[in-house]
Design a protein around this motif. Sequence first.
Motif, PDB file in Angstrom:
ATOM      1  N   THR A 183       0.814  -1.224   0.000  1.00  0.00           N
ATOM      2  CA  THR A 183       0.000   0.000   0.000  1.00  0.00           C
ATOM      3  C   THR A 183       0.843   1.267   0.000  1.00  0.00           C
ATOM      4  OG1 THR A 183      -1.579  -1.255   1.295  1.00  0.00           O
ATOM      5  CG2 THR A 183      -1.961   1.109   1.143  1.00  0.00           C
ATOM      6  N   SER A 184       1.882   1.281   0.834  1.00  0.00           N
ATOM      7  CA  SER A 184       2.663   2.520   0.919  1.00  0.00           C
ATOM      8  C   SER A 184       3.357   2.833  -0.401  1.00  0.00           C
ATOM      9  CB  SER A 184       3.661   2.444   2.080  1.00  0.00           C
ATOM     10  OG  SER A 184       4.604   1.445   1.832  1.00  0.00           O
ATOM     11  N   MET A 185       3.848   1.783  -1.080  1.00  0.00           N
ATOM     12  CA  MET A 185       4.524   2.012  -2.359  1.00  0.00           C
ATOM     13  C   MET A 185       3.538   2.512  -3.410  1.00  0.00           C
ATOM     14  SD  MET A 185       7.841   1.303  -2.267  1.00  0.00           S
ATOM     15  CE  MET A 185       8.530   0.612  -3.760  1.00  0.00           C
ATOM     16  N   VAL A 186       2.363   1.905  -3.441  1.00  0.00           N
ATOM     17  CA  VAL A 186       1.362   2.291  -4.425  1.00  0.00           C
ATOM     18  C   VAL A 186       0.903   3.738  -4.153  1.00  0.00           C
ATOM     19  CG1 VAL A 186      -0.977   1.817  -5.271  1.00  0.00           C
ATOM     20  CG2 VAL A 186       0.617  -0.071  -4.866  1.00  0.00           C
ATOM     21  N   GLU A 187       0.692   4.010  -2.884  1.00  0.00           N
ATOM     22  CA  GLU A 187       0.255   5.337  -2.482  1.00  0.00           C
ATOM     23  C   GLU A 187       1.305   6.394  -2.831  1.00  0.00           C
ATOM     24  OE1 GLU A 187      -0.319   5.667   1.706  1.00  0.00           O
ATOM     25  OE2 GLU A 187      -2.119   6.902   1.485  1.00  0.00           O
ATOM     26  N   LEU A 188       2.556   6.076  -2.443  1.00  0.00           N
ATOM     27  CA  LEU A 188       3.643   7.027  -2.696  1.00  0.00           C
ATOM     28  C   LEU A 188       3.855   7.274  -4.184  1.00  0.00           C
ATOM     29  CD1 LEU A 188       6.421   6.198  -0.095  1.00  0.00           C
ATOM     30  CD2 LEU A 188       5.232   8.377  -0.420  1.00  0.00           C
ATOM     31  N   SER A 189       3.805   6.200  -4.951  1.00  0.00           N
ATOM     32  CA  SER A 189       4.046   6.380  -6.386  1.00  0.00           C
ATOM     33  C   SER A 189       2.931   7.230  -6.996  1.00  0.00           C
ATOM     34  CB  SER A 189       4.162   5.031  -7.093  1.00  0.00           C
ATOM     35  OG  SER A 189       2.942   4.324  -7.014  1.00  0.00           O
ATOM     36  N   HIS A 190       1.744   7.086  -6.452  1.00  0.00           N
ATOM     37  CA  HIS A 190       0.631   7.905  -6.937  1.00  0.00           C
ATOM     38  C   HIS A 190       0.841   9.373  -6.562  1.00  0.00           C
ATOM     39  CE1 HIS A 190      -3.347   9.242  -7.931  1.00  0.00           C
ATOM     40  NE2 HIS A 190      -3.540   9.679  -6.689  1.00  0.00           N
ATOM     41  N   ILE A 191       1.146   9.600  -5.284  1.00  0.00           N
ATOM     42  CA  ILE A 191       1.348  10.987  -4.828  1.00  0.00           C
ATOM     43  C   ILE A 191       2.488  11.645  -5.594  1.00  0.00           C
ATOM     44  CG2 ILE A 191       2.015  12.424  -2.851  1.00  0.00           C
ATOM     45  CD1 ILE A 191       0.639  10.302  -1.067  1.00  0.00           C
ATOM     46  N   ALA A 192       3.575  10.873  -5.763  1.00  0.00           N
ATOM     47  CA  ALA A 192       4.726  11.438  -6.471  1.00  0.00           C
ATOM     48  C   ALA A 192       4.367  11.804  -7.905  1.00  0.00           C
ATOM     49  CB  ALA A 192       5.885  10.441  -6.449  1.00  0.00           C
ATOM     50  N   GLU A 220       1.372  12.588  -9.007  1.00  0.00           N
ATOM     51  CA  GLU A 220       0.505  13.775  -8.947  1.00  0.00           C
ATOM     52  C   GLU A 220       1.317  15.043  -8.728  1.00  0.00           C
ATOM     53  OE1 GLU A 220      -2.930  14.016  -9.515  1.00  0.00           O
ATOM     54  OE2 GLU A 220      -2.358  12.086 -10.357  1.00  0.00           O
ATOM     55  N   LEU A 221       2.316  14.915  -7.835  1.00  0.00           N
ATOM     56  CA  LEU A 221       3.169  16.073  -7.546  1.00  0.00           C
ATOM     57  C   LEU A 221       3.897  16.538  -8.787  1.00  0.00           C
ATOM     58  CD1 LEU A 221       4.850  15.539  -4.075  1.00  0.00           C
ATOM     59  CD2 LEU A 221       3.455  17.488  -4.837  1.00  0.00           C
ATOM     60  N   MET A 222       4.373  15.556  -9.569  1.00  0.00           N
ATOM     61  CA  MET A 222       5.064  15.911 -10.804  1.00  0.00           C
ATOM     62  C   MET A 222       4.142  16.668 -11.742  1.00  0.00           C
ATOM     63  SD  MET A 222       7.225  12.478 -11.582  1.00  0.00           S
ATOM     64  CE  MET A 222       7.248  12.776 -13.361  1.00  0.00           C
ATOM     65  N   ARG A 223       2.892  16.201 -11.826  1.00  0.00           N
ATOM     66  CA  ARG A 223       1.934  16.860 -12.707  1.00  0.00           C
ATOM     67  C   ARG A 223       1.668  18.277 -12.196  1.00  0.00           C
ATOM     68  NH1 ARG A 223      -3.246  13.693 -13.178  1.00  0.00           N
ATOM     69  NH2 ARG A 223      -3.635  15.165 -14.874  1.00  0.00           N
ATOM     70  N   ASP A 224       1.514  18.392 -10.858  1.00  0.00           N
ATOM     71  CA  ASP A 224       1.276  19.705 -10.275  1.00  0.00           C
ATOM     72  C   ASP A 224       2.427  20.646 -10.568  1.00  0.00           C
ATOM     73  OD1 ASP A 224      -1.019  18.712  -9.375  1.00  0.00           O
ATOM     74  OD2 ASP A 224      -0.467  18.629  -7.244  1.00  0.00           O
ATOM     75  N   SER A 225       3.643  20.064 -10.415  1.00  0.00           N
ATOM     76  CA  SER A 225       4.806  20.938 -10.602  1.00  0.00           C
ATOM     77  C   SER A 225       4.886  21.401 -12.046  1.00  0.00           C
ATOM     78  CB  SER A 225       6.098  20.220 -10.188  1.00  0.00           C
ATOM     79  OG  SER A 225       6.411  19.246 -11.145  1.00  0.00           O
ATOM     80  N   ASN A 226       4.384  20.529 -12.970  1.00  0.00           N
ATOM     81  CA  ASN A 226       4.340  20.961 -14.364  1.00  0.00           C
ATOM     82  C   ASN A 226       3.401  22.140 -14.541  1.00  0.00           C
ATOM     83  OD1 ASN A 226       6.151  19.034 -14.996  1.00  0.00           O
ATOM     84  ND2 ASN A 226       4.628  17.561 -15.779  1.00  0.00           N
ATOM     85  N   SER A 227       2.319  22.106 -13.759  1.00  0.00           N
ATOM     86  CA  SER A 227       1.387  23.223 -13.858  1.00  0.00           C
ATOM     87  C   SER A 227       1.745  24.318 -12.851  1.00  0.00           C
ATOM     88  CB  SER A 227      -0.053  22.733 -13.646  1.00  0.00           C
ATOM     89  OG  SER A 227      -0.163  22.194 -12.344  1.00  0.00           O
ATOM     90  N   GLN A 228       2.961  24.165 -12.265  1.00  0.00           N
ATOM     91  CA  GLN A 228       3.554  25.195 -11.417  1.00  0.00           C
ATOM     92  C   GLN A 228       2.762  25.523 -10.162  1.00  0.00           C
ATOM     93  OE1 GLN A 228       5.920  28.013 -13.246  1.00  0.00           O
ATOM     94  NE2 GLN A 228       6.609  26.147 -14.230  1.00  0.00           N
ATOM     95  N   SER A 229       1.968  24.572  -9.704  1.00  0.00           N
ATOM     96  CA  SER A 229       1.152  24.934  -8.549  1.00  0.00           C
ATOM     97  C   SER A 229       1.551  24.189  -7.278  1.00  0.00           C
ATOM     98  CB  SER A 229      -0.330  24.662  -8.850  1.00  0.00           C
ATOM     99  OG  SER A 229      -0.495  23.267  -8.988  1.00  0.00           O
TER     100      SER A 229
END
Lengths: 270, 409
Positions: A173-182, A184-193
């Motif tokens: 669970t932690s790996m799946v969760e982390l990989s998802h959050i990471a 999402e974060l990458m996508r957010d950072s692409n949109s600079q938010s």
Amino acid sequence: MIMSSTSSNHVPDDVSCPESFGGFFETWLQEQERDLEELKAAMAHSESTRSLQDRVDRIMSHYEKYYRVKSESTKKDVLEMLTPSWRSHLEESFLWIGGWRPSTAFHLLYSLSGIHFEARFSELLRGLRTGVDLGDLSQSQLRRVDELQGQTIREERELTETLAAHQETVADTSMVELSHIATELMRDSNSQSSGRAGTDLVNERVESTLDTKEEKFKEILEKADDLRLRTLRNVVDILSPIQAVHFLIAAAELHLRVHEWGMKKDANAH
Amino acid sequence: MAGMCCGINVGENEPTSPVEPATRTARRRRMELRQIKFIAEIAETTTRLKRRKVEDLEAINNSPMCLQAARECESFITLNIPAGKIKESPPTVTALTTSEDLPTFGYTSVCGRRRDMEDSVTIRPSFYKKDNTKSHGGFHFYGVYDGHGCSHVAKRCKKRMHEIIKEEIEKKEDEIEWTETMSESFKLMDSEVGERSKNNAGPTTSTSCRCELQTPQCDAVGSTAVVSVVTPEKIVVSNCGDSRAVLCRKGVAIPLSSDHKPDRPDELNRIEEAGGRVIYWDGPRVLGMLAMSRAIGDNYLKPYVIPDPEVTITDRTSEDECLILASDGLWDVVSNETAVTVARMCLLNAEKSASPSRSPGNEAAEAARKESSDKACSDASVLLTKLALARQSADNVSVVVVDLRKGKL
């Protein structure tokens, strides 16, 4: 006669762990090649049992040193030790948890004993005890080898299972969760938010999660190496000194030549 | 395929080859129990053979049977030993019986190049004695079982087959109809195994039994059984599957069983008449699965694979030398003739080296002779096992050698 310790083949114990295990491995192989020559010479000169036993002890301490250094390196970088770049692809294909499979020791013993047995079959049939090689492995030796084999395969299986269970945690669970959050974060950072703090927090969590995984790998590899060394020692303990010398010679030949063949193959492939 | 258990027990009279993983303490405990078991057994022998001389008992004690590292199966742990028995039968007997009462034999059973040990061996000297029979040691039992699918059917046979056969013998009034007795016993053995799998396990299930985890029914598990009852007059061999018994008579190999392979013409007919098929898939196999046509267990292949044994009854002659029972781990790579030659050489070698001290009537010499003969049989079984391994047998190897020469039972 105890040969004046030609310690050329033994790097002093206080030598600090080399930078890379790969470098140590190369040196160790050269030492093993020299050990092999010495053992062969000892056989040719039909040395006394006492002297042969000394040689066996020295070879065993050379193996012990190998595993001591390997253990140090494992503590530093277990992932590299599990995917050893100093091994050829051929050797890699035969590896079990970063090294040789312990139960192969018994196949080596049976194969070698079989070759000796066939060669001396007529003598053995006449009831003669040749006592010079593995052809006349005695009743009690055979029993002890068989017992040890059973025990070794059991431990090998347990470790294989432990490894399997650990490898499956790559998708816990932690790996799946982390990989998802990471992601999402990458996508957010692409949109600079994205907030910098959020990224740091996630990175920290990733690091600590992977650390736990590595810790378990370390534990498994250490156990596997312990089983390897113990199996070798136990087999040698069952054998008489001259039989042990035969066994260690065959083990070294097999190890060195498979490495060489594999290296040659890899070189040709490139 | 279970049981990373390997066993080699050389020259022991209570073979218990498969061994569970054991801690040192557990092993010590078993060894202690083993001791008790052994003492109890000797005591029992003593009671039965009131006239057994002391040397004989010492011969038992000193023979390789006792030297064997004691590694017992659970059955001995649950063994119920009547405490009084040992005391009430002091081995103070005098008199005349010679060691002819005791059979000489040796056996070896190893895991070899496989990862699982599925062979089992049972040897029970004097497993059956008629009342009032002081003149001989009764009937002796030898059995080799080679399991497939898992080891538990072979283990069950190891534990029960001789008991069942004994019970069947006891049912007979006078003359024993061997073919009927053996067929009945094998059927009972098979149904016991079947019952057990239906009930899904039992108290005897060992921890190393992997199949239990996979299929609750355990129907796809079975075992060969080659069993020999040696009486003073006869050698009875009952066989199911591809383990084999071979007699050495005057240096000639005489097979006392015929392997049940699916492509044996009569077996092929039988299978096809029952509606089954033999499909070649890495050799001939019943329904493409089992590479033998008869076995104990294997419910999923009934009625094509049956537990009915073929029984041979051979009169003993003075020219008989030895009997070899072995699993296909030996027979796949060693011919009957070679096996017989090797075993015979071992017996003859021992004879030669023992002859100087030989003088009939000398009890110590007699005991020594028995011991050396036991050792010769063990040596033969070891040599045959090593030959099989040298010839790259990929299977478990189990070999029993029984000395049948004149004056021995």
